[in-house]
Motif scaffolding. Structure first.
Motif, PDB file in Angstrom:
ATOM      1  N   ARG A 184       0.794  -1.128  -0.042  1.00  0.00           N
ATOM      2  CA  ARG A 184      -0.204   0.107  -0.080  1.00  0.00           C
ATOM      3  C   ARG A 184       0.777   1.426   0.051  1.00  0.00           C
ATOM      4  O   ARG A 184       0.419   2.390  -0.612  1.00  0.00           O
ATOM      5  N   ASP A 185       1.843   1.257   0.807  1.00  0.00           N
ATOM      6  CA  ASP A 185       2.747   2.405   0.836  1.00  0.00           C
ATOM      7  C   ASP A 185       3.682   2.504  -0.421  1.00  0.00           C
ATOM      8  O   ASP A 185       3.860   3.892  -0.874  1.00  0.00           O
ATOM      9  N   VAL A 186       4.189   1.507  -1.042  1.00  0.00           N
ATOM     10  CA  VAL A 186       4.786   1.709  -2.431  1.00  0.00           C
ATOM     11  C   VAL A 186       3.886   2.514  -3.187  1.00  0.00           C
ATOM     12  O   VAL A 186       4.475   3.153  -3.958  1.00  0.00           O
ATOM     13  N   ALA A 187       2.572   1.956  -3.590  1.00  0.00           N
ATOM     14  CA  ALA A 187       1.848   2.431  -4.165  1.00  0.00           C
ATOM     15  C   ALA A 187       1.331   4.098  -4.020  1.00  0.00           C
ATOM     16  O   ALA A 187       1.166   5.021  -5.065  1.00  0.00           O
ATOM     17  N   LYS A 188       1.349   4.283  -2.780  1.00  0.00           N
ATOM     18  CA  LYS A 188       1.091   5.888  -2.294  1.00  0.00           C
ATOM     19  C   LYS A 188       2.299   6.682  -2.623  1.00  0.00           C
ATOM     20  O   LYS A 188       2.298   7.737  -3.225  1.00  0.00           O
ATOM     21  N   ILE A 189       3.523   6.024  -2.415  1.00  0.00           N
ATOM     22  CA  ILE A 189       4.846   6.952  -2.713  1.00  0.00           C
ATOM     23  C   ILE A 189       5.072   7.176  -4.070  1.00  0.00           C
ATOM     24  O   ILE A 189       5.553   8.026  -4.669  1.00  0.00           O
ATOM     25  N   ALA A 190       4.655   6.150  -4.827  1.00  0.00           N
ATOM     26  CA  ALA A 190       4.989   6.234  -6.207  1.00  0.00           C
ATOM     27  C   ALA A 190       3.710   6.925  -7.081  1.00  0.00           C
ATOM     28  O   ALA A 190       3.781   7.301  -8.247  1.00  0.00           O
ATOM     29  N   SER A 191       2.705   7.583  -6.523  1.00  0.00           N
ATOM     30  CA  SER A 191       1.642   8.055  -6.882  1.00  0.00           C
ATOM     31  C   SER A 191       2.183   9.436  -7.343  1.00  0.00           C
ATOM     32  O   SER A 191       2.921  10.119  -6.955  1.00  0.00           O
ATOM     33  N   PRO A 192       1.662  10.033  -8.441  1.00  0.00           N
ATOM     34  CA  PRO A 192       2.272  11.052  -9.146  1.00  0.00           C
ATOM     35  C   PRO A 192       1.799  12.439  -8.248  1.00  0.00           C
ATOM     36  O   PRO A 192       2.490  13.588  -8.160  1.00  0.00           O
ATOM     37  N   ASP A 193       0.518  12.280  -7.350  1.00  0.00           N
ATOM     38  CA  ASP A 193       0.323  13.271  -6.546  1.00  0.00           C
ATOM     39  C   ASP A 193       0.589  13.277  -5.247  1.00  0.00           C
ATOM     40  O   ASP A 193       0.250  13.726  -4.548  1.00  0.00           O
ATOM     41  N   TYR A 194       1.450  12.312  -4.763  1.00  0.00           N
ATOM     42  CA  TYR A 194       1.796  12.042  -3.455  1.00  0.00           C
ATOM     43  C   TYR A 194       2.887  13.260  -2.941  1.00  0.00           C
ATOM     44  O   TYR A 194       3.397  13.976  -3.413  1.00  0.00           O
TER      45      TYR A 194
END
Length: 372
Positions: A184-194
């Motif tokens: 979940r955190d990898v997806a969040k960090i890699a998000s363009p709007d993180y």
């Protein structure tokens, strides 16, 4: 002789510092009247002497573990100026200072110190999570703290192989909650709007500052860790029974950390977010070599990988050859339509094919495709 005498003095100073740390730790553990000694141990943990710093951070771990157990770090509900509340706020400030010291050690270019800092940081999750779980009566995972640790590791330009392997083998492959929240955190960090500065006075409108500064480190480290995770999403809730934070065991189908669908979704979103990152040619090849076995079967919707594999197939050269297996898997097992698959397959036969590293693999696959 002078150099030898200097080394002897340094060794004596280290021993004196170690003895002092042990004394200070005993003072704090034996009486709350000595809580101020924590400040001196923190100072030694921040020092340049590696041996003393190592002893100090381990001492602080034992000190703060004891304080958590005594309830002295539990945030007070009463916002008053009482002595107890003042002590509580002071202790929490020093605890946060300790977390900051561990994160600074994690960024040092010394593999043993990195691993030690990671282990102690993850131990703080147990303390924080179990305290929150007891207070609420339900399972609570301190993901905001975990997220900051994961981002620091993945974004580090000096992260050692030992550190990354320890994270994967000793934690992610062993504990279902750590693995689930990692994805979940990898997806969040890699998000363009993180935005890691959300709620901070220094909030930036840009994507994660660390990712902007060194995207290559993030991509390299993330792939290294995810490729070492051998435990794939499981089929039954009963299969999820190993938890790092477990004061109150998770119960009920609605609890994400024991939901097979939630684990599969977290896995899928992490890989999809990763595959949108700027991959080097070498990483591109490594992903393509394993995508048909380690990624596609565990996705919530494997069709989401079609664009990634189609782009790779159109790239030419060895990238095209390596994309074949994943692309054919989507066509054969997931009934996806790719009208030009065979046309482009035949186009790969040219004089360069016999000089490509993966030509033996290509011919094996070609025989499979033709016989399909």
């Amino acid at each position: 002789m002078a150099a030898k005498r200097k080394h002897s003095v340094s060794k004596e100073e280290s021993k004196a510092a170690t003895d002092r740390i042990i004394q200070l730790e005993n003072n704090v553990l034996n009486s709350q009247q000595n809580l101020n000694d924590i400040v001196e141990v923190l100072g030694l943990a921040k020092g340049a002497n590696v041996e003393s710093a190592f002893v100090a951070i381990n001492s602080l771990s034992r000190i703060f573990s004891a304080l958590w157990r005594k309830g002295l770090l539990k945030r007070s509900k009463e916002q008053d100026s009482s002595a107890a509340n003042t002590v509580n706020e002071w202790l929490r400030g020093n605890y946060n200072d300790y977390i900051g010291v561990l994160k600074a050690v994690l960024k040092r270019d010394e593999a043993p110190m990195q691993v030690a800092a990671l282990k102690l940081l993850l131990q703080t999750l147990v303390l924080e999570g179990e305290n929150a779980s007891r207070a609420s009566g339900s399972y609570e995972f301190p993901n905001s703290s975990y997220l900051s640790i994961i981002e620091l590791v993945l974004d580090s330009s000096v992260a050692s192989d030992h550190l990354l392997r320890t994270l994967a083998d000793s934690y992610l492959n062993m504990y279902d909650d750590l693995r689930y929240y990692f994805y979940r955190d990898v997806a969040k960090i890699a998000s363009p709007d993180y935005d890691p500065f959300k709620g901070n006075k220094n909030k930036s409108g840009a994507r994660s500052k660390s990712l902007v500064d060194d995207a290559e480190s993030f991509v390299r480290n993330t792939f290294a860790v995810m490729s070492m995770v051998r435990v794939m999403p499981k089929a039954q809730s009963a299969d999820y029974n190993s938890f790092w934070v477990s004061a109150v065991p998770p119960t009920g189908d609605e609890t994400s950390v024991i939901s097979p669908a939630a684990h599969r979704k977290a896995f899928s979103e992490a890989w999809m977010a990763f595959l949108r990152q700027p991959l080097t040619a070498e990483l591109y090849k490594q992903v393509l070599l394993s995508i048909h076995k380690r990624i596609i079967p565990h996705m919530t919707d494997a069709k989401g990988l079609m664009d990634f594999l189609s782009t790779a197939y159109n790239a030419g050269g060895s990238i095209s050859l390596l994309a074949l297996n994943g692309l054919f898997t989507l066509i054969d097992e997931y009934n996806l339509n790719y009208p030009q698959f065979y046309e482009k397959l035949y186009a790969l036969f040219d004089r360069n094919l016999f000089h490509v590293k993966y030509r033996a693999r290509f011919f094996r696959l070609f025989e499979l495709f033709i016989g399909s």
